[in-house]
Motif scaffolding. Structure first.
Motif, PDB file in Angstrom:
ATOM      1  N   GLU A 136      12.666   9.057  -7.008  1.00 30.94           N
ATOM      2  CA  GLU A 136      11.674   7.982  -6.691  1.00 30.94           C
ATOM      3  C   GLU A 136      10.413   7.514  -6.500  1.00 30.94           C
ATOM      4  OE1 GLU A 136      12.662   3.860  -4.460  1.00 30.94           O
ATOM      5  OE2 GLU A 136      14.975   4.184  -5.653  1.00 30.94           O
ATOM      6  N   GLY A 137      10.785   8.069  -4.693  1.00 30.72           N
ATOM      7  CA  GLY A 137       9.701   8.967  -4.349  1.00 30.72           C
ATOM      8  C   GLY A 137       8.676   9.189  -4.905  1.00 30.72           C
ATOM      9  N   ASP A 138       9.075  10.103  -5.739  1.00 24.79           N
ATOM     10  CA  ASP A 138       7.804  10.916  -6.382  1.00 24.79           C
ATOM     11  C   ASP A 138       7.198  10.083  -7.866  1.00 24.79           C
ATOM     12  OD1 ASP A 138       8.617  13.295  -5.474  1.00 24.79           O
ATOM     13  OD2 ASP A 138       9.655  14.181  -7.012  1.00 24.79           O
ATOM     14  N   ASN A 139       8.194   9.150  -7.925  1.00 19.44           N
ATOM     15  CA  ASN A 139       7.419   8.035  -8.632  1.00 19.44           C
ATOM     16  C   ASN A 139       6.701   7.029  -8.393  1.00 19.44           C
ATOM     17  OD1 ASN A 139       8.413   8.863 -11.611  1.00 19.44           O
ATOM     18  ND2 ASN A 139      10.930   8.039 -10.835  1.00 19.44           N
ATOM     19  N   ARG A 140       6.927   6.722  -7.109  1.00 12.63           N
ATOM     20  CA  ARG A 140       6.162   5.972  -6.841  1.00 12.63           C
ATOM     21  C   ARG A 140       4.815   6.401  -5.662  1.00 12.63           C
ATOM     22  NH1 ARG A 140      10.198   1.705  -2.763  1.00 12.63           N
ATOM     23  NH2 ARG A 140      11.532   1.647  -4.065  1.00 12.63           N
ATOM     24  N   ILE A 141       4.733   7.553  -5.373  1.00 19.15           N
ATOM     25  CA  ILE A 141       3.637   8.032  -5.108  1.00 19.15           C
ATOM     26  C   ILE A 141       2.382   8.058  -5.979  1.00 19.15           C
ATOM     27  CG2 ILE A 141       2.535  10.647  -4.566  1.00 19.15           C
ATOM     28  CD1 ILE A 141       5.281  11.093  -2.151  1.00 19.15           C
ATOM     29  N   ALA A 142       3.188   8.390  -7.429  1.00 16.23           N
ATOM     30  CA  ALA A 142       2.077   9.063  -8.330  1.00 16.23           C
ATOM     31  C   ALA A 142       2.035   7.380  -8.964  1.00 16.23           C
ATOM     32  CB  ALA A 142       3.807   9.380  -9.156  1.00 16.23           C
ATOM     33  N   ASN A 143       2.565   6.120  -9.064  1.00 16.58           N
ATOM     34  CA  ASN A 143       2.016   4.882  -9.135  1.00 16.58           C
ATOM     35  C   ASN A 143       1.158   4.797  -8.343  1.00 16.58           C
ATOM     36  OD1 ASN A 143       2.123   2.539 -10.729  1.00 16.58           O
ATOM     37  ND2 ASN A 143       3.136   1.260  -8.411  1.00 16.58           N
ATOM     38  N   MET A 144       1.321   4.849  -6.582  1.00 15.73           N
ATOM     39  CA  MET A 144       0.117   4.538  -5.897  1.00 15.73           C
ATOM     40  C   MET A 144      -1.002   5.349  -6.104  1.00 15.73           C
ATOM     41  SD  MET A 144       0.652   4.987  -1.428  1.00 15.73           S
ATOM     42  CE  MET A 144       0.049   7.256  -2.083  1.00 15.73           C
ATOM     43  N   LEU A 145      -1.231   6.726  -6.400  1.00 16.44           N
ATOM     44  CA  LEU A 145      -1.646   7.385  -6.499  1.00 16.44           C
ATOM     45  C   LEU A 145      -2.852   6.141  -7.717  1.00 16.44           C
ATOM     46  CD1 LEU A 145      -0.813  11.283  -5.956  1.00 16.44           C
ATOM     47  CD2 LEU A 145      -2.546   9.567  -4.663  1.00 16.44           C
ATOM     48  N   GLU A 146      -2.448   6.754  -8.685  1.00 18.78           N
ATOM     49  CA  GLU A 146      -2.627   6.152 -10.333  1.00 18.78           C
ATOM     50  C   GLU A 146      -3.445   4.585 -10.312  1.00 18.78           C
ATOM     51  OE1 GLU A 146      -0.872   3.933 -14.201  1.00 18.78           O
ATOM     52  OE2 GLU A 146       0.461   6.290 -13.757  1.00 18.78           O
ATOM     53  N   MET A 147      -2.624   3.305  -9.311  1.00 18.97           N
ATOM     54  CA  MET A 147      -3.174   2.385  -9.059  1.00 18.97           C
ATOM     55  C   MET A 147      -4.390   2.262  -8.062  1.00 18.97           C
ATOM     56  SD  MET A 147      -1.599   0.041 -11.561  1.00 18.97           S
ATOM     57  CE  MET A 147      -1.202  -0.973 -11.053  1.00 18.97           C
ATOM     58  N   GLY A 148      -4.152   3.125  -6.738  1.00 17.93           N
ATOM     59  CA  GLY A 148      -4.621   2.496  -5.830  1.00 17.93           C
ATOM     60  C   GLY A 148      -4.835   2.255  -4.758  1.00 17.93           C
ATOM     61  N   VAL A 149      -3.326   1.800  -4.034  1.00 13.08           N
ATOM     62  CA  VAL A 149      -3.311   0.554  -3.565  1.00 13.08           C
ATOM     63  C   VAL A 149      -1.972   0.812  -2.443  1.00 13.08           C
ATOM     64  CG1 VAL A 149      -3.803  -1.408  -4.673  1.00 13.08           C
ATOM     65  CG2 VAL A 149      -1.907  -0.857  -5.890  1.00 13.08           C
ATOM     66  N   GLY A 150      -1.697   0.419  -1.905  1.00 15.24           N
ATOM     67  CA  GLY A 150      -0.230   1.137  -1.293  1.00 15.24           C
ATOM     68  C   GLY A 150      -0.415   0.523   0.401  1.00 15.24           C
ATOM     69  N   ILE A 151       0.378   0.387   0.781  1.00 13.57           N
ATOM     70  CA  ILE A 151       0.807  -0.179   2.696  1.00 13.57           C
ATOM     71  C   ILE A 151       0.686   0.917   3.619  1.00 13.57           C
ATOM     72  CG2 ILE A 151       2.482  -1.863   4.243  1.00 13.57           C
ATOM     73  CD1 ILE A 151       3.837  -1.876   1.895  1.00 13.57           C
ATOM     74  N   GLU A 152      -0.190   0.104   4.373  1.00 14.23           N
ATOM     75  CA  GLU A 152      -0.889   1.063   5.245  1.00 14.23           C
ATOM     76  C   GLU A 152       0.564   1.933   6.442  1.00 14.23           C
ATOM     77  OE1 GLU A 152      -4.368   0.152   7.580  1.00 14.23           O
ATOM     78  OE2 GLU A 152      -4.887  -0.807   5.910  1.00 14.23           O
ATOM     79  N   TRP A 153       0.088   3.159   6.954  1.00 15.70           N
ATOM     80  CA  TRP A 153       1.691   3.204   7.572  1.00 15.70           C
ATOM     81  C   TRP A 153       1.997   2.977   8.500  1.00 15.70           C
ATOM     82  CZ3 TRP A 153       6.401   4.605   7.816  1.00 15.70           C
ATOM     83  CH2 TRP A 153       7.023   5.354   8.954  1.00 15.70           C
ATOM     84  N   ALA A 154       0.691   2.803   9.739  1.00 14.79           N
ATOM     85  CA  ALA A 154       1.045   1.712  10.763  1.00 14.79           C
ATOM     86  C   ALA A 154       1.196   0.244  10.396  1.00 14.79           C
ATOM     87  CB  ALA A 154      -0.213   0.925  11.283  1.00 14.79           C
ATOM     88  N   ASP A 155       1.120  -0.343   9.262  1.00  7.66           N
ATOM     89  CA  ASP A 155       1.976  -2.125   8.961  1.00  7.66           C
ATOM     90  C   ASP A 155       3.193  -1.139   8.833  1.00  7.66           C
ATOM     91  OD1 ASP A 155      -0.334  -2.505   9.229  1.00  7.66           O
ATOM     92  OD2 ASP A 155      -1.299  -3.395   7.620  1.00  7.66           O
ATOM     93  N   MET A 156       4.022  -0.681   7.333  1.00  7.96           N
ATOM     94  CA  MET A 156       5.233  -0.164   7.332  1.00  7.96           C
ATOM     95  C   MET A 156       5.931   0.079   8.638  1.00  7.96           C
ATOM     96  SD  MET A 156       7.225  -0.527   5.628  1.00  7.96           S
ATOM     97  CE  MET A 156       6.136  -0.670   3.660  1.00  7.96           C
ATOM     98  N   ARG A 157       5.581   1.283   9.778  1.00  8.07           N
ATOM     99  CA  ARG A 157       6.283   1.511  11.080  1.00  8.07           C
ATOM    100  C   ARG A 157       6.717   0.185  11.932  1.00  8.07           C
ATOM    101  NH1 ARG A 157       2.501   5.899  12.883  1.00  8.07           N
ATOM    102  NH2 ARG A 157       1.588   3.876  13.978  1.00  8.07           N
ATOM    103  N   GLY A 158       5.720  -0.864  11.984  1.00  3.03           N
ATOM    104  CA  GLY A 158       5.924  -1.649  12.349  1.00  3.03           C
ATOM    105  C   GLY A 158       7.290  -2.728  11.781  1.00  3.03           C
ATOM    106  N   TYR A 159       6.535  -2.649  10.291  1.00  5.08           N
ATOM    107  CA  TYR A 159       7.837  -3.353   9.751  1.00  5.08           C
ATOM    108  C   TYR A 159       9.298  -2.570   9.620  1.00  5.08           C
ATOM    109  CZ  TYR A 159      10.533  -5.214   5.944  1.00  5.08           C
ATOM    110  OH  TYR A 159      11.704  -4.934   4.510  1.00  5.08           O
ATOM    111  N   LEU A 160       9.669  -1.650   9.791  1.00  6.05           N
ATOM    112  CA  LEU A 160      10.833  -1.156   9.650  1.00  6.05           C
ATOM    113  C   LEU A 160      10.794  -1.159  10.883  1.00  6.05           C
ATOM    114  CD1 LEU A 160       9.453   2.302   7.661  1.00  6.05           C
ATOM    115  CD2 LEU A 160      11.124   0.364   6.662  1.00  6.05           C
ATOM    116  N   ARG A 161      10.346  -0.891  12.461  1.00  6.19           N
ATOM    117  CA  ARG A 161      11.086  -0.893  13.675  1.00  6.19           C
ATOM    118  C   ARG A 161      11.719  -2.059  13.907  1.00  6.19           C
ATOM    119  NH1 ARG A 161       6.256   1.656  16.745  1.00  6.19           N
ATOM    120  NH2 ARG A 161       6.376   3.725  16.987  1.00  6.19           N
ATOM    121  N   GLU A 162      10.862  -3.373  13.193  1.00  8.18           N
ATOM    122  CA  GLU A 162      11.826  -4.641  13.317  1.00  8.18           C
ATOM    123  C   GLU A 162      13.085  -4.610  12.857  1.00  8.18           C
ATOM    124  OE1 GLU A 162      10.044  -7.528  15.806  1.00  8.18           O
ATOM    125  OE2 GLU A 162       9.335  -5.822  16.110  1.00  8.18           O
ATOM    126  N   ARG A 163      12.687  -4.012  11.495  1.00  6.51           N
ATOM    127  CA  ARG A 163      13.469  -4.128  10.529  1.00  6.51           C
ATOM    128  C   ARG A 163      14.944  -3.790  10.851  1.00  6.51           C
ATOM    129  NH1 ARG A 163      14.279  -7.125   5.449  1.00  6.51           N
ATOM    130  NH2 ARG A 163      16.277  -6.260   6.170  1.00  6.51           N
TER     131      ARG A 163
END
Length: 94
Positions: free
Chosen positions: A51-78
């Motif tokens: 699943e991780g490999d597929n998500r990275i491939a999709n991210m590279l293909e589409m050129g979109v993603g979530i910035e790590w700083a934003d995701m890290r903050g989200y994960l800390r809150e959760r």
């Protein structure tokens, strides 16, 4: 059910027998459960990696993603069991 022979070192055989007895089961059942658990864990691990490999491939293909700083903050809150808004997907490549 097929039969497979396992050659166990004496110390491992003794440990299995002791634990099986303490668990109220046979050594055979104990080993079957241990093998089934390991197989299930390995299958889950491989699915996770795929699943991780597929998500990275999709991210590279589409050129979109979530910035790590934003995701890290989200994960800390959760992780702190607080409500958190899912970060926005951003275009990072034209």
């Amino acid at each position: 059910m097929s039969t497979t022979t396992l050659r166990l070192p004496p110390d491992l055989r003794d440990r299995i027998s002791k634990l099986a007895e303490q668990s109220g089961t046979t050594a055979h059942s104990f080993m079957l459960e241990a093998i089934a658990e390991r197989v299930a864990n390995e299958e889950l691990r491989r699915e996770f990696l795929e699943e991780g490999d597929n998500r990275i491939a999709n991210m590279l293909e589409m050129g979109v993603g979530i910035e790590w700083a934003d995701m890290r903050g989200y994960l800390r809150e959760r992780a702190a069991n607080r409500a958190a808004e899912l970060p926005k997907v951003k275009k990072w490549r034209d």
